[in-house]
Design a protein around this motif. Structure first.
Motif, PDB file in Angstrom:
ATOM      1  N   ALA A 143       0.837  -1.209   0.000  1.00 29.41           N
ATOM      2  CA  ALA A 143       0.000   0.000   0.000  1.00 29.41           C
ATOM      3  C   ALA A 143       0.869   1.254   0.000  1.00 29.41           C
ATOM      4  CB  ALA A 143      -0.910  -0.007   1.217  1.00 29.41           C
ATOM      5  N   VAL A 172      -1.037   4.459   0.026  1.00 33.23           N
ATOM      6  CA  VAL A 172      -1.915   5.037   1.059  1.00 33.23           C
ATOM      7  C   VAL A 172      -2.503   3.854   1.822  1.00 33.23           C
ATOM      8  CG1 VAL A 172      -4.008   6.387   1.511  1.00 33.23           C
ATOM      9  CG2 VAL A 172      -2.444   7.083  -0.315  1.00 33.23           C
ATOM     10  N   LYS A 173      -2.365   3.883   3.148  1.00 28.84           N
ATOM     11  CA  LYS A 173      -2.605   2.674   3.951  1.00 28.84           C
ATOM     12  C   LYS A 173      -4.048   2.507   4.402  1.00 28.84           C
ATOM     13  CE  LYS A 173       1.907   2.018   4.091  1.00 28.84           C
ATOM     14  NZ  LYS A 173       2.538   0.937   3.312  1.00 28.84           N
ATOM     15  N   TYR A 174      -4.468   1.261   4.396  1.00 31.52           N
ATOM     16  CA  TYR A 174      -5.734   0.829   5.010  1.00 31.52           C
ATOM     17  C   TYR A 174      -5.402   0.396   6.435  1.00 31.52           C
ATOM     18  CZ  TYR A 174      -8.568  -3.485   5.982  1.00 31.52           C
ATOM     19  OH  TYR A 174      -9.283  -4.501   6.551  1.00 31.52           O
ATOM     20  N   TRP A 175      -5.905   1.087   7.405  1.00 29.87           N
ATOM     21  CA  TRP A 175      -5.618   0.735   8.805  1.00 29.87           C
ATOM     22  C   TRP A 175      -6.804   1.197   9.647  1.00 29.87           C
ATOM     23  CZ3 TRP A 175      -2.778  -2.968  10.124  1.00 29.87           C
ATOM     24  CH2 TRP A 175      -2.246  -3.100  11.407  1.00 29.87           C
ATOM     25  N   LYS A 228     -10.981  -0.639  10.393  1.00 29.20           N
ATOM     26  CA  LYS A 228     -12.100  -1.138   9.578  1.00 29.20           C
ATOM     27  C   LYS A 228     -13.353  -1.281  10.412  1.00 29.20           C
ATOM     28  CE  LYS A 228     -10.628  -5.986  10.058  1.00 29.20           C
ATOM     29  NZ  LYS A 228     -10.348  -7.228   9.354  1.00 29.20           N
ATOM     30  N   ARG A 280      -8.721 -21.215   8.590  1.00 24.34           N
ATOM     31  CA  ARG A 280      -9.047 -19.846   8.156  1.00 24.34           C
ATOM     32  C   ARG A 280      -9.830 -19.888   6.838  1.00 24.34           C
ATOM     33  NH1 ARG A 280      -5.327 -14.365   7.240  1.00 24.34           N
ATOM     34  NH2 ARG A 280      -7.081 -13.168   6.475  1.00 24.34           N
ATOM     35  N   SER A 322      -1.518 -12.627   3.001  1.00 21.76           N
ATOM     36  CA  SER A 322      -2.983 -12.738   2.983  1.00 21.76           C
ATOM     37  C   SER A 322      -3.546 -12.064   1.732  1.00 21.76           C
ATOM     38  CB  SER A 322      -3.600 -12.164   4.259  1.00 21.76           C
ATOM     39  OG  SER A 322      -3.478 -10.771   4.279  1.00 21.76           O
ATOM     40  N   GLY A 367     -12.246 -11.790   2.486  1.00 20.68           N
ATOM     41  CA  GLY A 367     -11.196 -12.618   3.102  1.00 20.68           C
ATOM     42  C   GLY A 367     -10.130 -11.782   3.762  1.00 20.68           C
ATOM     43  N   GLY A 422      -8.938  -7.406   3.583  1.00 21.42           N
ATOM     44  CA  GLY A 422      -9.197  -6.124   2.934  1.00 21.42           C
ATOM     45  C   GLY A 422      -8.195  -5.812   1.839  1.00 21.42           C
ATOM     46  N   SER A 423      -6.900  -5.974   2.145  1.00 22.65           N
ATOM     47  CA  SER A 423      -5.880  -5.600   1.170  1.00 22.65           C
ATOM     48  C   SER A 423      -5.924  -6.504  -0.065  1.00 22.65           C
ATOM     49  CB  SER A 423      -4.493  -5.636   1.812  1.00 22.65           C
ATOM     50  OG  SER A 423      -4.267  -6.888   2.404  1.00 22.65           O
ATOM     51  N   ARG A 435      -7.328  -5.344  -3.491  1.00 23.20           N
ATOM     52  CA  ARG A 435      -6.534  -4.532  -4.416  1.00 23.20           C
ATOM     53  C   ARG A 435      -5.617  -5.379  -5.298  1.00 23.20           C
ATOM     54  NH1 ARG A 435      -4.852  -1.279   0.694  1.00 23.20           N
ATOM     55  NH2 ARG A 435      -3.223  -2.857   0.446  1.00 23.20           N
ATOM     56  N   LYS A 474       4.296 -11.854  11.365  1.00 25.19           N
ATOM     57  CA  LYS A 474       3.909 -10.595  12.004  1.00 25.19           C
ATOM     58  C   LYS A 474       3.822 -10.781  13.513  1.00 25.19           C
ATOM     59  CE  LYS A 474       1.091  -8.732   8.314  1.00 25.19           C
ATOM     60  NZ  LYS A 474      -0.253  -8.364   7.876  1.00 25.19           N
ATOM     61  N   SER A 477      -2.753  -8.276  11.684  1.00 22.41           N
ATOM     62  CA  SER A 477      -3.444  -7.106  11.129  1.00 22.41           C
ATOM     63  C   SER A 477      -4.786  -6.919  11.817  1.00 22.41           C
ATOM     64  CB  SER A 477      -3.708  -7.275   9.633  1.00 22.41           C
ATOM     65  OG  SER A 477      -2.534  -7.294   8.928  1.00 22.41           O
ATOM     66  N   HIS A 535      -5.939  -3.492  13.324  1.00 24.59           N
ATOM     67  CA  HIS A 535      -7.129  -2.748  12.870  1.00 24.59           C
ATOM     68  C   HIS A 535      -8.040  -2.462  14.067  1.00 24.59           C
ATOM     69  CE1 HIS A 535      -6.558  -2.882   8.525  1.00 24.59           C
ATOM     70  NE2 HIS A 535      -6.289  -4.164   8.586  1.00 24.59           N
ATOM     71  N   ALA A 595       3.107  -3.667   8.008  1.00 28.28           N
ATOM     72  CA  ALA A 595       2.993  -3.843   9.456  1.00 28.28           C
ATOM     73  C   ALA A 595       4.147  -4.716   9.951  1.00 28.28           C
ATOM     74  CB  ALA A 595       1.645  -4.469   9.792  1.00 28.28           C
TER      75      ALA A 595
HETATM   76  C1  DP6 Z   1      -0.702  -2.391   6.997  1.00 31.79           C
HETATM   77  O1  DP6 Z   1      -5.609  -6.507   4.650  1.00 31.79           O
HETATM   78  O2  DP6 Z   1      -3.981  -7.634   6.199  1.00 31.79           O
HETATM   79  O3  DP6 Z   1      -0.852  -3.855   5.134  1.00 31.79           O
HETATM   80  O4  DP6 Z   1      -8.510  -6.979   6.251  1.00 31.79           O
HETATM   81  O5  DP6 Z   1      -7.799  -7.813   8.498  1.00 31.79           O
HETATM   82  O6  DP6 Z   1      -7.033  -9.014   6.425  1.00 31.79           O
HETATM   83  P1  DP6 Z   1      -7.442  -7.696   7.060  1.00 31.79           P
HETATM   84  O7  DP6 Z   1      -6.163  -6.770   7.075  1.00 31.79           O
HETATM   85  P2  DP6 Z   1      -5.026  -6.603   5.997  1.00 31.79           P
HETATM   86  O8  DP6 Z   1      -4.455  -5.178   6.430  1.00 31.79           O
HETATM   87  C2  DP6 Z   1      -3.433  -4.582   5.693  1.00 31.79           C
HETATM   88  C3  DP6 Z   1      -2.818  -3.490   6.452  1.00 31.79           C
HETATM   89  C4  DP6 Z   1      -1.578  -2.899   5.853  1.00 31.79           C
HETATM   90  C5  DP6 Z   1      -1.901  -1.695   4.981  1.00 31.79           C
HETATM   91  C6  DP6 Z   1      -2.516  -1.971   3.637  1.00 31.79           C
HETATM   92  O9  DP6 Z   1      -2.222  -3.002   3.002  1.00 31.79           O
HETATM   93  O10 DP6 Z   1      -3.272  -1.094   3.189  1.00 31.79           O
END
Ligand code: DP6
Length: 358
Positions: free
Chosen positions: A27, A29-32, A34, A86, A123, A161, A163-164, A167, A215, A219, A223, A311
């Protein structure tokens, strides 16, 4: 999308194989953060990789007498109960969306092209590959999708399954999450990012392995900590603004604007980890040394190279393909000393998932 399934009944006796490979992504721009069920608190944008792939194959047979899932799962040739659980939980959650799954026996085989200990987000590629297989099966048995709808559906299914993973379905750059200025964008699935300047084509990602291994904090746990983080609202706002700004940067080909924004995002992600309740720290001394050195090097030479972080402690060095030689020399002479056993994984912008089944 969700209502559009099952306009055809599955054939009475169907057996077959579906097989896809799907890349991981990093990423920008980060998804962090939910909310249920797997909706992002802010939009995110990522670079799809080329070499870090998951291959998944599903052998299936349809039996109308079956009621409920019958799944076997192997990872790298061996039964893997942890991953298998899982996957089973994930498939259970898909039964309403994909009712044909109730009558299938499935043997799933999955493997990665990158080491488990590399810190690359498995993942994203694993759930991406699985989703591509599931939607291929669906389009054989329940609903025939147009090409664009097929990928959108796969991204939707992948998102549930991980979020990332939503993409990883697209080549180049992908955006997940409703965002001003990106009319097609949605919280439900990712979309391909088009119209970016040619100077970003073939962008490189060299992953410096400061700390191999799994990790330390999942994640999901990370989150969840955003729900109580005192700075989370500001962070979500920052990500939304960064995505608006990034649209112009990508269109204009502003590499230095891109680097500044990418580095801000990486540091904000880790700031959120540090300021959670409880806070935690994933960067290692070697991480900090590398980040400092990259900034000095850029200042000294003007090279189009910057960092981002996932992460974990490892550093993704993102750079212009035209500057590969100078960056590779820089890695060799200055950064390898901070990497475990001199480990670096070289990757780059990739072309998205590939179907192997006929
Ligand atoms: C820091 O997609 O692994 O990589 O939806 O719970 O499976 P879940 O989380 P995940 O979170 C990724 C977080 C990140 C930033 C990103 O990829 O946007």
């Amino acid at each position: 999308m969700t209502e559009r399934e099952s306009n055809r009944k599955p054939e009475k006796k169907a057996t077959g194989t579906v097989e896809w490979s799907c890349p991981s992504n990093i990423a920008i721009v980060k998804y962090w953060g939910k909310k249920p069920v797997q909706f992002p608190m802010n939009p995110s944008l990522s670079l799809t990789l080329r070499n870090a792939l998951t291959h998944t194959r599903i052998d299936y047979s349809y039996d109308p007498r079956l009621e409920g899932l019958q799944v076997g799962f192997r990872f790298e040739g061996k039964r893997n109960p942890a991953f298998g659980d899982r996957v089973s939980r994930y498939l259970e959650g898909l039964l309403t969306l994909m009712p044909f799954l109730r009558h299938l026996r499935m043997e799933i085989d999955s493997s990665n092209t990158f080491p488990h200990s590399s810190g690359i987000a498995s993942s994203a590629s694993a759930m991406g590959a699985l989703a591509m297989c599931l939607v291929s099966m669906e389009s054989r048995m329940a609903y025939v999708y147009s090409s664009a709808d097929f990928f959108r559906r796969a991204s939707y299914v992948a998102r549930l399954g991980s979020g990332s993973a939503s993409r990883s379905i697209y080549p180049g750059l992908a955006l997940w999450g409703a965002s001003d200025g990106w009319p097609e964008s949605s919280d439900e699935f990712a979309i391909p990012v088009t119209g970016y300047h040619r100077c970003f084509d073939g962008m490189k990602d060299s992953i410096l392995i400061v700390e191999p291994g799994q990790k330390k904090v999942s994640s999901s746990a990370g989150h969840a900590l955003m729900d109580t983080n005192p700075y989370s609202r500001t962070r979500f706002q920052q990500a939304r603004e960064n995505l608006r700004t990034l649209k112009g940067i990508l269109a204009e080909g502003d590499w230095h604007g891109f680097i500044d924004l990418m580095e801000e995002e990486a540091l904000s992600l880790h700031a959120m980890m540090m300021t959670g309740r409880p806070g935690y720290l994933l960067m290692q001394p070697g991480t900090l040394s590398i980040l400092g050195r990259i900034r000095e090097f850029r200042k000294e030479t003007g090279t189009r190279v910057g960092f981002t972080l996932d992460a974990g402690a490892n550093v993704h060095l993102i750079y212009d393909m035209g500057q590969e030689r100078v960056v590779r020399d820089f890695i060799g002479s200055e950064l390898l000393q901070y990497c475990v056993e001199n480990r670096v994984i070289h990757d780059e912008m990739g072309a998205g998932p590939v179907e192997k089944s006929q």
